[in-house]
Design a protein around this motif. Structure first.
Motif, PDB file in Angstrom:
ATOM      1  N   ALA A 238      13.219  84.422  61.731  1.00  0.00           N
ATOM      2  CA  ALA A 238      12.662  83.157  61.242  1.00  0.00           C
ATOM      3  C   ALA A 238      11.143  83.192  61.161  1.00  0.00           C
ATOM      4  N   GLU A 239      10.471  83.702  62.194  1.00  0.00           N
ATOM      5  CA  GLU A 239       9.005  83.670  62.225  1.00  0.00           C
ATOM      6  C   GLU A 239       8.400  84.487  61.090  1.00  0.00           C
TER       7      GLU A 239
ATOM      8  N   LEU B 124      15.058  77.821  58.832  1.00  0.00           N
ATOM      9  CA  LEU B 124      14.996  77.580  60.282  1.00  0.00           C
ATOM     10  C   LEU B 124      16.375  77.260  60.840  1.00  0.00           C
TER      11      LEU B 124
ATOM     12  N   PRO C 110      14.248  72.153  63.234  1.00  0.00           N
ATOM     13  CA  PRO C 110      12.899  71.598  63.063  1.00  0.00           C
ATOM     14  C   PRO C 110      12.842  70.173  63.558  1.00  0.00           C
TER      15      PRO C 110
ATOM     16  N   LEU D  95      11.277  71.531  68.370  1.00  0.00           N
ATOM     17  CA  LEU D  95      10.887  72.873  67.920  1.00  0.00           C
ATOM     18  C   LEU D  95       9.627  73.337  68.638  1.00  0.00           C
TER      19      LEU D  95
ATOM     20  N   ILE E  53       7.040  79.699  66.539  1.00  0.00           N
ATOM     21  CA  ILE E  53       7.270  79.414  65.116  1.00  0.00           C
ATOM     22  C   ILE E  53       6.238  78.410  64.608  1.00  0.00           C
TER      23      ILE E  53
END
Length: 506
Positions: A53-54, A337, A344, A348, A355
């Motif tokens: 994800a990052e 995400l 989110p 988060l 993130i």
């Protein structure tokens, strides 16, 4: 301190390389009319499984900011915006090209984009924590109200027709109900297809609605690249460095438009396009020489570019703090995400702070990379316009098919992609806003979960949705945003009806 942690993460070699690659891809897709940053971001979604994800979000931010900037290149040179928001820039950018000042217009548009993105990021870092303090108090009713706000605001601003926007948004909500009911476990709208019990998968749907539909639409309309010669490209300076006199003359325009664009970007549904036109209109109204706009005024190039890139940073505030996307690109990021097991919203910042702070750092670094890459590669990017669109579209289509099938190796995903592509094509033909449809698909689950959980807390009573202050204010704003276009349309019709008809001469 956390911001610098995110900045350090983005500057790690692997993340920085992905960011630069994202900027180059965004520049390419933003330059080519018919393709856009949304298409590029949608095609990158399958890679989020591999990258994580990052890294995927960092790369997408590079694409997002670069495409927002590059949409102005073809608009300035050929009066053919690479993206919708570039239409505001074309109004003064193209006259500058006609006057032989294309290099000046392009260099200032890139400079304004970078400045807008930079200022927008600073405001994002300052404002997001304040939003977070409020968001931590939210429960299911608030999230249901926010999902509704996201839907109604996009529906009212995404298109000239409110009815078509509502139909598109409702269709997106309907797609979100396909599969197993999250509460009762009942099977809904699968038509006997077992693979659909998990719902309409986000990746093939998003690729179909944006990438495939955009290709079909461009081929049908005959719009695209290939109509420009190498001689056209040679007229542009190899390195587009902006004149210092123009920077000094437009410094307050950039600052003003960046603040305005950032504020607009924070409103769910407003987006970069609204920010670009609002930035341009505000500059015209504030200018003492308004008659120069539309004839090659450099401030008419700077204002929309600074505003739309600042709006891109502003759109991250509701996405990160509330989990509500403000437009199509942030809706895709929200999906990424969620696909990676993240939710989110306020939690988060607690569950995956790396993130959120990497997003801050990526926005800042991407603004600088866009400035460098944009100024150095202008002529290279413009050479893309000499290549026939059929070649590009074939490459993108192959990429879409491979990317979709590679995720789960399921033929049904390809069918979903092509069906969504055909639906998206007809939506474009009949001017139904796809952004509203995607928002419905993404927000449908959030709205349903908030509604059901909120009702369960009160054992079926709806009082909770109309007694909590934030929920009431949010629902009121949603209704207001839904009604505003109707009010404006009625006022416009009354004004047109009251104006006397002009008799034809002769």
């Amino acid at each position: 301190m956390e911001f610098f942690t995110g900045l350090a993460s983005v500057l790690q070699p692997n993340h920085l390389i992905l960011l630069v690659i994202g900027v180059v891809i965004g520049m390419m897709f933003g330059t080519i009319p018919g393709l856009s940053g949304i298409t590029a971001v949608a095609l990158l979604v399958p890679f989020s499984y591999v990258l994580g994800a990052e890294a995927a979000i960092i790369m997408m931010i590079g694409v997002y900011l670069a495409a927002s900037c590059a949409g102005a290149l073809a608009a300035i040179l050929f009066n053919m915006p690479g993206d919708v928001m570039g239409a505001a820039t074309a109004r003064d950018g193209y006259p500058l090209t006609v006057n032989g000042e294309a290099g000046r217009a392009i260099s200032m548009s890139i400079m304004a984009s970078a400045v807008g993105g930079f200022i927008g990021t600073v405001l994002l870092v300052l404002i997001a924590p304040q939003f977070l303090r409020i968001a931590l108090q939210f429960g299911p009713p608030e999230f249901f109200a926010l999902a509704l706000l996201g839907m109604t605001s996009v529906a009212s601003l995404a298109s000239g027709s409110v009815l078509k926007a509502l139909i598109a948004g409702t269709f997106g909500l309907l797609l979100a109900t396909v599969g197993l009911d999250p509460v009762s476990g009942a099977v809904r709208f699968t038509f006997g297809v077992q693979q659909l019990q998990g719902g309409v998968d986000f990746i093939p749907a998003i690729i179909g609605f944006f990438a495939v539909a955009e290709i079909l639409h461009s081929l049908y309309r005959g719009t695209g690249t290939g109509g420009y010669s190498k001689e056209d490209v040679q007229k542009v300076n190899r390195f587009a460095f902006p004149p210092m006199a123009d920077i000094k003359a437009t410094k307050y325009t950039m600052l003003r438009s960046a603040f305005l664009g950032n504020f607009v970007g924070m409103l769910p549904g407003a987006g970069s396009t609204v920010a670009a036109f609002l930035g341009y209109g505000t500059e015209v109204q504030m200018s003492k020489k308004a008659e120069k706009f539309g004839k090659g005024e450099i401030k008419g190039v700077v204002a929309p570019e600074a505003a739309n890139n600042a709006a891109a940073a502003g759109s991250m505030v509701p996405l990160l703090t509330l989990g509500i996307p403000g437009g199509a690109v942030t809706a895709i990021m929200l999906g990424v995400l969620i696909l990676n097991g993240l939710r989110p919203g306020p939690l988060l910042f607690r569950d995956a702070p790396e993130i959120t702070y990497s997003v801050f750092g990526a926005m800042m670094v991407a603004s600088i990379v866009v400035l460098i890459v944009g100024l150095l590669l202008v002529r290279v990017l413009l050479r893309l316009l000499t290549i026939p669109f059929e070649i590009f579209s074939t490459m993108v289509l192959v990429f879409a098919v491979v990317g979709t099938f590679a995720i789960y190796n399921r033929p049904v995903d390809l069918w979903v992609m092509f069906v969504c592509g055909i639906l998206g094509f007809f939506a474009k033909q009949y001017e139904f806003p796809i952004a509203a449809l995607i928002l419905g698909l993404v927000l449908g689950t959030i709205a349903e979960t908030g509604l059901v959980n909120g009702a369960n807390v009160t054992r079926g009573s709806w009082n909770l949705f109309f007694t909590r202050p934030f929920t009431m204010v949010t629902l009121a704003v949603a209704v207001l945003l839904l009604l505003l276009p109707i009010v404006f349309a009625v006022q416009r019709k009354r004004k047109e009806a009251s104006e006397p008809e002009v008799e034809p001469v002769g």
